[in-house]
Design a protein around this motif. Structure first.
Motif, PDB file in Angstrom:
ATOM      1  N   TYR A  22      -4.587  15.645 -10.360  1.00 40.53           N
ATOM      2  CA  TYR A  22      -5.423  16.053 -11.639  1.00 40.53           C
ATOM      3  C   TYR A  22      -5.243  17.539 -11.730  1.00 40.53           C
ATOM      4  CZ  TYR A  22      -7.868  11.681 -11.653  1.00 40.53           C
ATOM      5  OH  TYR A  22      -7.813  10.128 -12.000  1.00 40.53           O
ATOM      6  N   TYR A  23      -4.787  18.292 -10.865  1.00 36.97           N
ATOM      7  CA  TYR A  23      -4.698  19.694 -10.885  1.00 36.97           C
ATOM      8  C   TYR A  23      -3.466  20.257 -11.610  1.00 36.97           C
ATOM      9  CZ  TYR A  23      -8.846  20.290  -7.599  1.00 36.97           C
ATOM     10  OH  TYR A  23      -9.966  20.005  -6.952  1.00 36.97           O
ATOM     11  N   GLN A  24      -2.401  19.305 -11.682  1.00 37.41           N
ATOM     12  CA  GLN A  24      -1.247  19.642 -12.260  1.00 37.41           C
ATOM     13  C   GLN A  24      -1.309  20.330 -13.832  1.00 37.41           C
ATOM     14  OE1 GLN A  24       2.366  19.466 -10.492  1.00 37.41           O
ATOM     15  NE2 GLN A  24       0.462  20.122  -9.141  1.00 37.41           N
ATOM     16  N   LYS A  59       2.088  20.572  -0.951  1.00 29.07           N
ATOM     17  CA  LYS A  59       2.950  19.939   0.119  1.00 29.07           C
ATOM     18  C   LYS A  59       2.163  18.990   0.992  1.00 29.07           C
ATOM     19  CE  LYS A  59       6.615  21.751   3.152  1.00 29.07           C
ATOM     20  NZ  LYS A  59       7.170  22.679   3.717  1.00 29.07           N
ATOM     21  N   PHE A  60       0.801  19.296   1.189  1.00 32.21           N
ATOM     22  CA  PHE A  60       0.441  18.103   2.400  1.00 32.21           C
ATOM     23  C   PHE A  60       0.292  16.769   1.392  1.00 32.21           C
ATOM     24  CE2 PHE A  60      -3.412  19.335  -0.122  1.00 32.21           C
ATOM     25  CZ  PHE A  60      -4.115  18.125  -0.251  1.00 32.21           C
ATOM     26  N   MET A  61       0.401  16.777   0.155  1.00 33.09           N
ATOM     27  CA  MET A  61       0.146  15.475  -0.408  1.00 33.09           C
ATOM     28  C   MET A  61       1.746  14.701  -0.395  1.00 33.09           C
ATOM     29  SD  MET A  61      -1.911  16.475  -3.918  1.00 33.09           S
ATOM     30  CE  MET A  61      -3.717  17.095  -3.602  1.00 33.09           C
ATOM     31  N   GLY A  82       2.103  25.197  -1.729  1.00 30.00           N
ATOM     32  CA  GLY A  82       1.199  24.863  -0.455  1.00 30.00           C
ATOM     33  C   GLY A  82      -0.022  24.983  -0.588  1.00 30.00           C
ATOM     34  N   CYS A  83      -0.792  24.476   0.127  1.00 27.43           N
ATOM     35  CA  CYS A  83      -2.267  24.299   0.130  1.00 27.43           C
ATOM     36  C   CYS A  83      -2.707  25.609   1.035  1.00 27.43           C
ATOM     37  CB  CYS A  83      -3.058  22.889   0.216  1.00 27.43           C
ATOM     38  SG  CYS A  83      -4.663  23.257   0.399  1.00 27.43           S
ATOM     39  N   PRO A  84      -3.351  26.660   0.710  1.00 24.92           N
ATOM     40  CA  PRO A  84      -3.765  27.805   1.734  1.00 24.92           C
ATOM     41  C   PRO A  84      -4.750  27.085   2.911  1.00 24.92           C
ATOM     42  CG  PRO A  84      -3.590  28.592  -0.193  1.00 24.92           C
ATOM     43  CD  PRO A  84      -3.313  27.300  -0.380  1.00 24.92           C
ATOM     44  N   MET A  85      -5.515  26.306   2.346  1.00 27.42           N
ATOM     45  CA  MET A  85      -6.793  25.700   3.302  1.00 27.42           C
ATOM     46  C   MET A  85      -6.104  24.877   4.525  1.00 27.42           C
ATOM     47  SD  MET A  85      -9.405  22.650   2.801  1.00 27.42           S
ATOM     48  CE  MET A  85     -10.121  23.313   1.709  1.00 27.42           C
ATOM     49  N   ALA A  86      -4.993  24.219   4.182  1.00 22.63           N
ATOM     50  CA  ALA A  86      -4.202  23.373   5.243  1.00 22.63           C
ATOM     51  C   ALA A  86      -3.474  24.414   6.190  1.00 22.63           C
ATOM     52  CB  ALA A  86      -3.019  22.422   4.473  1.00 22.63           C
ATOM     53  N   ILE A 170      -9.387  28.511  -1.349  1.00 16.97           N
ATOM     54  CA  ILE A 170      -9.594  30.114  -1.821  1.00 16.97           C
ATOM     55  C   ILE A 170     -10.062  29.906  -3.424  1.00 16.97           C
ATOM     56  CG2 ILE A 170      -8.100  31.321  -0.362  1.00 16.97           C
ATOM     57  CD1 ILE A 170      -5.737  30.942  -2.360  1.00 16.97           C
ATOM     58  N   THR A 171      -9.516  28.793  -3.990  1.00 23.06           N
ATOM     59  CA  THR A 171      -9.793  28.508  -5.429  1.00 23.06           C
ATOM     60  C   THR A 171     -11.410  28.034  -5.732  1.00 23.06           C
ATOM     61  OG1 THR A 171      -7.577  27.511  -5.784  1.00 23.06           O
ATOM     62  CG2 THR A 171      -9.318  27.311  -7.414  1.00 23.06           C
ATOM     63  N   HIS A 172     -11.984  27.133  -4.855  1.00 15.99           N
ATOM     64  CA  HIS A 172     -13.343  26.991  -4.957  1.00 15.99           C
ATOM     65  C   HIS A 172     -14.200  27.978  -4.386  1.00 15.99           C
ATOM     66  CE1 HIS A 172     -11.335  23.042  -5.712  1.00 15.99           C
ATOM     67  NE2 HIS A 172     -12.538  22.605  -6.212  1.00 15.99           N
ATOM     68  N   ARG A 173     -13.762  28.802  -3.652  1.00 15.84           N
ATOM     69  CA  ARG A 173     -14.654  29.835  -3.347  1.00 15.84           C
ATOM     70  C   ARG A 173     -15.061  30.986  -4.218  1.00 15.84           C
ATOM     71  NH1 ARG A 173     -14.256  33.446   2.474  1.00 15.84           N
ATOM     72  NH2 ARG A 173     -15.372  31.633   3.117  1.00 15.84           N
ATOM     73  N   PRO A 196     -16.977  18.902  -3.597  1.00 12.99           N
ATOM     74  CA  PRO A 196     -17.284  19.347  -2.064  1.00 12.99           C
ATOM     75  C   PRO A 196     -16.934  20.460  -1.565  1.00 12.99           C
ATOM     76  CG  PRO A 196     -16.478  17.376  -1.991  1.00 12.99           C
ATOM     77  CD  PRO A 196     -16.317  17.582  -3.453  1.00 12.99           C
ATOM     78  N   GLU A 197     -15.792  21.207  -2.060  1.00 12.25           N
ATOM     79  CA  GLU A 197     -14.939  22.165  -1.516  1.00 12.25           C
ATOM     80  C   GLU A 197     -15.736  23.354  -1.627  1.00 12.25           C
ATOM     81  OE1 GLU A 197     -10.893  22.219  -2.394  1.00 12.25           O
ATOM     82  OE2 GLU A 197     -10.418  20.318  -1.476  1.00 12.25           O
ATOM     83  N   CYS A 198     -16.789  23.422  -2.733  1.00 15.00           N
ATOM     84  CA  CYS A 198     -17.505  24.521  -3.032  1.00 15.00           C
ATOM     85  C   CYS A 198     -18.501  24.731  -2.026  1.00 15.00           C
ATOM     86  CB  CYS A 198     -18.325  24.402  -4.276  1.00 15.00           C
ATOM     87  SG  CYS A 198     -17.180  24.088  -5.818  1.00 15.00           S
TER      88      CYS A 198
HETATM   89 FE1  SF4 Z   1      -5.433  24.269  -4.229  1.00 16.93          FE
HETATM   90 FE2  SF4 Z   1      -7.845  24.519  -2.900  1.00 16.93          FE
HETATM   91 FE3  SF4 Z   1      -6.948  22.152  -3.376  1.00 16.93          FE
HETATM   92 FE4  SF4 Z   1      -5.672  23.848  -1.631  1.00 16.93          FE
HETATM   93  S1  SF4 Z   1      -7.922  22.872  -1.394  1.00 16.93           S
HETATM   94  S2  SF4 Z   1      -4.672  22.230  -3.087  1.00 16.93           S
HETATM   95  S3  SF4 Z   1      -6.060  25.845  -2.581  1.00 16.93           S
HETATM   96  S4  SF4 Z   1      -7.413  23.448  -4.776  1.00 16.93           S
END
Ligand code: SF4
Ligand code: 13P
Length: 301
Positions: A22-24, A59-61, A82-86, A170-173, A196-198
């Motif tokens: 959904y973020y694409q 990538k993790f997906m 990539g996903c910086p959180m991962a 980093i986006t939700h923060r 919930p990542e907020c």
């Molecule tokens: Fe992007 Fe954040 Fe989702 Fe990772 S967790 S894919 S950085 S929105």
């Protein structure tokens, strides 16, 4: 060249399915065979009959799809999406945490590397976490890498002890309380929908907390017409398509995941033409990570 028609033609020729989170970008969501949250896309990738999965996401997906379906060719149109959180949870550190809490079950957000999944008992997504944790008898849980999702889950299970990793998105923060208050001040009868990542202070302002898919479903079913959408703004494309008469507001201007936005139609076309950017995973690690993802699907039902 008409890129969209070329992609659709190639899809047939190569027996491929295109999946989009959904973020694409809107134009990527519009050419996809399935658009979804991370839980649903991982199921579609596993259950689809096509031989090739083009995963428009991060990538993790795509790695999760390959872990679950090693017989399929999984392509990630942009390899450095990539996903910086991962990347915030590193396998050696996870091993140390496991040694510190030997009785704890390791529950890992799907936003994680394959190496970390391989050290995991069960994976979760934001839409499946509550169900999965309620199906787990263990009293002690190591949760990683997202501290915010971990805190949110821990609040619903006060009788369990959670050891949380210190990762975050980093986006939700970036979202600020003031951005939400500003819209609420103008639009009095507005519902606040939060991923919930907020952070906790943002979750505390929510009328509803849920995954991308759950946020979209909430707005579909609710009779209200005004919504503040506190997650990556890509979800608004689907919300608006499904509810053209409703209004969706983004708090501030920073709810963009740049990694999710890297994929363009040209990238999808090129990866299909050349069958490039295939996800390859070492079989020893894959088998261990497979168990954690399969446990997710079993416990989420
Ligand atoms: Fe992007 Fe954040 Fe989702 Fe990772 S967790 S894919 S950085 S929105
Ligand atoms: P969903 O599982 O809600 O789709 O979330 C994925 C994600 O990366 C959120 O930032």
């Amino acid at each position: 060249m008409d890129l969209i028609n070329e992609i659709l033609k190639l899809k047939q020729e190569k027996n491929a399915i295109i999946l989009a989170h959904y973020y694409q970008r809107p134009e990527i969501q519009d050419i996809a065979d399935a658009v979804g949250d991370s839980y649903n896309l991982s199921r579609v990738a596993q259950e689809c009959k096509e031989k090739v999965v083009v995963f428009c996401g991060v990538k993790f997906m795509a790695e999760s799809a390959k872990i679950l379906s090693p017989e399929k060719i999984v392509l990630l149109p942009v390899m450095d999406a990539g996903c910086p959180m991962a990347e915030m949870a590193e396998a050696q550190e996870v091993l140390k945490m496991k040694q510190e809490h030997p009785n704890a079950l390791v529950v890992t957000y799907i936003n994680s590397t394959t190496e970390v999944k391989a050290l995991t008992d069960v994976c979760v997504t934001s839409s499946s976490a509550m169900k999965i944790i309620s199906n787990i008898p263990n009293d002690e849980i190591i949760f990683l890498p997202d501290k915010n999702l971990g805190e949110y889950i821990a609040e619903q299970f006060p009788n369990k002890k959670f050891y949380l990793w210190d990762g975050f998105c980093i986006t939700h923060r970036k979202v600020k309380k003031e951005n939400i208050l500003y819209i609420k001040d103008i639009k009095r009868d507005v519902k606040v929908l939060v991923h919930p990542e907020c952070e906790a202070e943002i979750r505390a302002m929510a009328d509803f907390i849920g995954s991308t898919g759950d946020i979209i479903k909430y707005a579909d079913e609710c009779i209200k017409t005004e919504y503040i959408v506190v997650t990556e703004q890509g979800v608004i494309h689907q919300m608006k398509k499904r509810n053209p008469h409703k209004n969706f507001y983004v708090p501030g201007t920073s709810m963009t995941c740049f990694n999710m936005k890297k994929t363009t139609l040209q990238d999808v076309y090129e990866c299909l033409v050349d069958m490039k950017n295939e996800i390859i995973i070492d079989e020893d690690i894959r088998i261990k990570a497979y168990t954690a993802l399969m446990n997710m699907h079993k416990l989420a039902r």
